[in-house]
Design a protein around this motif. Structure first.
Motif, PDB file in Angstrom:
ATOM      1  N   ALA A  11      41.543  42.834  44.620  1.00  0.00           N
ATOM      2  CA  ALA A  11      42.535  43.447  43.733  1.00  0.00           C
ATOM      3  C   ALA A  11      43.330  42.386  42.985  1.00  0.00           C
ATOM      4  N   TYR A  12      43.819  41.401  43.714  1.00  0.00           N
ATOM      5  CA  TYR A  12      44.612  40.360  43.055  1.00  0.00           C
ATOM      6  C   TYR A  12      43.748  39.470  42.162  1.00  0.00           C
ATOM      7  N   ALA A  13      42.526  39.190  42.590  1.00  0.00           N
ATOM      8  CA  ALA A  13      41.634  38.377  41.763  1.00  0.00           C
ATOM      9  C   ALA A  13      41.301  39.105  40.459  1.00  0.00           C
ATOM     10  N   GLY A  14      40.999  40.395  40.547  1.00  0.00           N
ATOM     11  CA  GLY A  14      40.687  41.157  39.351  1.00  0.00           C
ATOM     12  C   GLY A  14      41.864  41.260  38.402  1.00  0.00           C
ATOM     13  N   LEU A  15      43.048  41.436  38.981  1.00  0.00           N
ATOM     14  CA  LEU A  15      44.252  41.530  38.152  1.00  0.00           C
ATOM     15  C   LEU A  15      44.532  40.205  37.450  1.00  0.00           C
ATOM     16  N   VAL A  16      44.399  39.095  38.166  1.00  0.00           N
ATOM     17  CA  VAL A  16      44.606  37.774  37.567  1.00  0.00           C
ATOM     18  C   VAL A  16      43.602  37.534  36.441  1.00  0.00           C
ATOM     19  N   LEU A  17      42.345  37.866  36.693  1.00  0.00           N
ATOM     20  CA  LEU A  17      41.312  37.707  35.671  1.00  0.00           C
ATOM     21  C   LEU A  17      41.697  38.447  34.396  1.00  0.00           C
ATOM     22  N   TYR A  18      42.114  39.692  34.533  1.00  0.00           N
ATOM     23  CA  TYR A  18      42.456  40.495  33.364  1.00  0.00           C
ATOM     24  C   TYR A  18      43.689  39.955  32.648  1.00  0.00           C
ATOM     25  N   GLU A  19      44.731  39.649  33.410  1.00  0.00           N
ATOM     26  CA  GLU A  19      45.976  39.192  32.788  1.00  0.00           C
ATOM     27  C   GLU A  19      45.809  37.827  32.122  1.00  0.00           C
ATOM     28  N   ALA A  20      44.839  37.040  32.595  1.00  0.00           N
ATOM     29  CA  ALA A  20      44.613  35.718  32.010  1.00  0.00           C
ATOM     30  C   ALA A  20      43.961  35.788  30.633  1.00  0.00           C
ATOM     31  N   ILE A  21      43.345  36.947  30.313  1.00  0.00           N
ATOM     32  CA  ILE A  21      42.689  37.055  28.999  1.00  0.00           C
ATOM     33  C   ILE A  21      43.273  38.177  28.149  1.00  0.00           C
ATOM     34  N   VAL A  22      44.214  38.950  28.688  1.00  0.00           N
ATOM     35  CA  VAL A  22      44.700  40.118  27.945  1.00  0.00           C
ATOM     36  C   VAL A  22      45.377  39.765  26.618  1.00  0.00           C
ATOM     37  N   PRO A  23      46.030  38.614  26.458  1.00  0.00           N
ATOM     38  CA  PRO A  23      46.563  38.303  25.126  1.00  0.00           C
ATOM     39  C   PRO A  23      45.458  38.121  24.085  1.00  0.00           C
ATOM     40  N   GLY A  24      44.234  37.909  24.545  1.00  0.00           N
ATOM     41  CA  GLY A  24      43.095  37.782  23.645  1.00  0.00           C
ATOM     42  C   GLY A  24      42.345  39.083  23.446  1.00  0.00           C
ATOM     43  N   THR A  25      42.959  40.202  23.816  1.00  0.00           N
ATOM     44  CA  THR A  25      42.342  41.516  23.650  1.00  0.00           C
ATOM     45  C   THR A  25      43.247  42.352  22.748  1.00  0.00           C
ATOM     46  N   PRO A  26      42.999  42.340  21.433  1.00  0.00           N
ATOM     47  CA  PRO A  26      43.911  42.973  20.467  1.00  0.00           C
ATOM     48  C   PRO A  26      44.209  44.438  20.727  1.00  0.00           C
ATOM     49  N   ASN A  27      43.315  45.139  21.394  1.00  0.00           N
ATOM     50  CA  ASN A  27      43.527  46.568  21.616  1.00  0.00           C
ATOM     51  C   ASN A  27      43.987  46.887  23.037  1.00  0.00           C
ATOM     52  N   CYS A  28      44.364  45.852  23.794  1.00  0.00           N
ATOM     53  CA  CYS A  28      44.693  46.058  25.206  1.00  0.00           C
ATOM     54  C   CYS A  28      46.127  45.666  25.543  1.00  0.00           C
ATOM     55  N   ASN A  29      46.624  46.267  26.604  1.00  0.00           N
ATOM     56  CA  ASN A  29      47.946  45.957  27.146  1.00  0.00           C
ATOM     57  C   ASN A  29      47.826  45.274  28.493  1.00  0.00           C
ATOM     58  N   ALA A  50      36.439  41.974  32.663  1.00  0.00           N
ATOM     59  CA  ALA A  50      37.768  41.800  33.258  1.00  0.00           C
ATOM     60  C   ALA A  50      38.425  43.145  33.544  1.00  0.00           C
ATOM     61  N   ILE A  51      38.311  44.081  32.623  1.00  0.00           N
ATOM     62  CA  ILE A  51      38.877  45.421  32.849  1.00  0.00           C
ATOM     63  C   ILE A  51      38.211  46.083  34.045  1.00  0.00           C
ATOM     64  N   ALA A  52      36.888  45.990  34.113  1.00  0.00           N
ATOM     65  CA  ALA A  52      36.152  46.628  35.213  1.00  0.00           C
ATOM     66  C   ALA A  52      36.546  46.032  36.562  1.00  0.00           C
ATOM     67  N   TYR A  53      36.593  44.716  36.651  1.00  0.00           N
ATOM     68  CA  TYR A  53      36.941  44.074  37.923  1.00  0.00           C
ATOM     69  C   TYR A  53      38.393  44.358  38.319  1.00  0.00           C
ATOM     70  N   ALA A  54      39.283  44.417  37.343  1.00  0.00           N
ATOM     71  CA  ALA A  54      40.689  44.669  37.655  1.00  0.00           C
ATOM     72  C   ALA A  54      40.877  46.076  38.223  1.00  0.00           C
ATOM     73  N   LYS A  55      40.352  47.071  37.544  1.00  0.00           N
ATOM     74  CA  LYS A  55      40.560  48.449  37.991  1.00  0.00           C
ATOM     75  C   LYS A  55      39.802  48.735  39.292  1.00  0.00           C
ATOM     76  N   HIS A  56      38.594  48.185  39.413  1.00  0.00           N
ATOM     77  CA  HIS A  56      37.825  48.391  40.643  1.00  0.00           C
ATOM     78  C   HIS A  56      38.510  47.720  41.827  1.00  0.00           C
ATOM     79  N   GLY A  57      38.998  46.507  41.633  1.00  0.00           N
ATOM     80  CA  GLY A  57      39.692  45.815  42.720  1.00  0.00           C
ATOM     81  C   GLY A  57      40.950  46.544  43.150  1.00  0.00           C
ATOM     82  N   ILE A  58      41.714  47.028  42.185  1.00  0.00           N
ATOM     83  CA  ILE A  58      42.918  47.791  42.512  1.00  0.00           C
ATOM     84  C   ILE A  58      42.559  49.037  43.294  1.00  0.00           C
ATOM     85  N   ALA A  59      41.467  49.709  42.912  1.00  0.00           N
ATOM     86  CA  ALA A  59      41.031  50.910  43.630  1.00  0.00           C
ATOM     87  C   ALA A  59      40.675  50.591  45.074  1.00  0.00           C
ATOM     88  N   LEU A  60      40.012  49.464  45.298  1.00  0.00           N
ATOM     89  CA  LEU A  60      39.663  49.071  46.669  1.00  0.00           C
ATOM     90  C   LEU A  60      40.920  48.892  47.514  1.00  0.00           C
TER      91      LEU A  60
END
Length: 438
Positions: free
Chosen positions: A66-84, A299-309
């Motif tokens: 969960a934490y690894a997936g969240l870190v992965l996503y947050e580390a690239i989210v500023p580079g995703t124009p349509n994402c928060n 990154a989105i897939a790993y973040a949400k899947h990890g949080i679900a686990l």
């Protein structure tokens, strides 16, 4: 004094709140331009480390993904124009680099972030494993030298490490920090009474993670919102529904087919192989590779899947220690009189209801269904060399087989499975409501 100043500075970083990235707000190369290999290789290493690091059972590993997936996503989210950022939705905070995407190369940000969070989560791993973390980070860093300017790469590394450091500090307060060091709690005394859990053979170990159900979840109050009701009323009367339920486990164990045994062992994830968390993540990884996901989608897939686990684990352990239901082996040996009976796989050292395989697999399936579609057919090659590959017509079929494997293994009652599957699907549905898009 220096330590206090450092903590204060870090807290100031964690509390930086921004509104997230908006379409076309900043120029620059989006994360979607890049392949997802950085995400995949780091998650593969995460799975490998969970096999060989002391204390990384399924419970601890679910949290680490969960934490690894969240870190992965947050580390690239500023580079995703349509994402928060997901952090504000998780009752957390947000982080921002300088407002010029031209200065960032997002694969490098992901690489640095994953190296730091992996070292932090697996702080007790072996020297050889730590070296493998450095090796993977260096391999990608070398590869990136020809992809971006030194300044851009350094900015990316700095930002990735900033994200990983801040989220790891936040993780320390969730109740599961360094849980690999204290799987059991000597101060916890299990309740005593008819029908309540007792230590099970062969090790008769103390109950594991008895307080995990009280851990801070990512989605506030998700455990309370997904709790099932009780199972059957305990009874030792041979005509009672409870006796018949246990007898069903015993009777099934006497006539397991080859396919039944294969299913039980395929999903057993015994020590030395994948655990439940890594197995579920390996399924996701196979599909990410098969579908050639870019960095943003991976990154989105790993973040949400990890949080679900993680959320499924908090929810199911809350249930287990609420009802404290005894395991089949205890009833079969002590009440039914089959004193030498054994389950196909060793019984885990915590209460029976609800089954963790059912809850976690169902939450995993719900998230993957949201990503790939309801009737997506796929093949799991995790243990192909040993048991052969297993093909499913849907993610729901995967979750149901994983759940049923625990009945076939002799460690869960059949009526326990459906409440667990429902519980996990509720968890997955709540996680699916997290919005990554503007």
């Amino acid at each position: 004094m220096k330590k206090n100043l450092s903590v204060t500075a870090l807290l100031l970083v964690i509390t930086m709140i921004i509104s997230g990235c908006r379409k076309n707000e900043f120029p620059g190369e989006p994360a979607k331009k890049y392949q997802g290999d950085v995400a995949v290789e780091w998650m593969k290493l995460h799975m490998k480390l969970s096999k060989t690091t002391l204390g990384f059972n399924s419970v601890v590993t679910n949290r680490s993904f969960a934490y690894a997936g969240l870190v992965l996503y947050e580390a690239i989210v500023p580079g995703t124009p349509n994402c928060n950022s997901l952090l504000p939705q998780l009752n957390a905070t947000n982080l921002s680099p300088s407002k010029d995407k031209k200065l960032y190369y997002w694969p490098a940000s992901a690489n640095a972030a994953m190296a730091m969070i992996t070292k932090s989560l697996f702080a007790n791993t072996s020297v050889a494993n730590m070296a493998s973390i450095d090796s993977l980070e260096n391999a990608f860093s070398t590869q990136f030298q020809t992809k971006a300017t030194p300044d851009k790469l350094q900015n990316s590394v700095d930002f990735g490490r900033l994200v990983a450091s801040a989220i790891f500090e936040w993780s320390k307060t969730d109740g599961g920090h360094e849980a690999y060091l204290h799987i059991t709690d000597p101060s916890y005394v299990p309740p005593v009474g008819a029908g309540l859990w007792i230590p099970t053979p062969p090790l008769f170990g103390a109950p594991v993670h008895p307080h995990w159900g009280s851990n801070r979840s990512f989605i506030p109050n998700i455990a309370d919102a997904t709790q099932p009701g009780p199972l059957l009323t305990y009874s030792e009367d041979v005509k009672s529904p409870f006796y018949q339920m246990v007898n069903e486990v015993y009777t099934a164990s006497l006539s397991l087919s080859h396919e039944d045994s294969t299913i039980a062992k395929f999903w057993a994830d015994i020590p030395g192989n994948f655990n439940v968390a890594s197995h579920a993540t390996n399924i996701l990884t196979q599909l990410i590779v098969l579908n050639n996901f870019d960095l943003e989608d991976a990154a989105i897939a790993y973040a949400k899947h990890g949080i679900a686990l993680n959320e499924a684990t908090v929810s199911v352990i809350k249930t287990k220690y609420t009802y404290n239901l005894l395991r089949p082996i205890s009833y079969i040996r002590n009440v039914m009189g089959h004193s030498t009976w054994n389950s196909v796989v060793p019984t885990p050292a915590y209460p029976e209801y609800t089954p963790a395989h059912a809850v976690v697999s169902s939450a995993s399936a719900a998230v993957m269904e949201d990503i790939f579609g309801k009737n997506y057919s796929f093949t799991d090659h995790t243990y192909e060399a040993v048991y052969g590959a297993r093909t499913f017509n849907s993610f729901d079929d995967y979750a149901k087989e994983a759940a049923n494997s625990r009945f076939l293994a002799g460690i869960h009652y059949l009526p326990s499975l459906e409440p667990g599957l429902i519980q996990g699907r509720k968890v997955g549905s709540m996680v699916n409501k997290l919005s990554c898009k503007n």
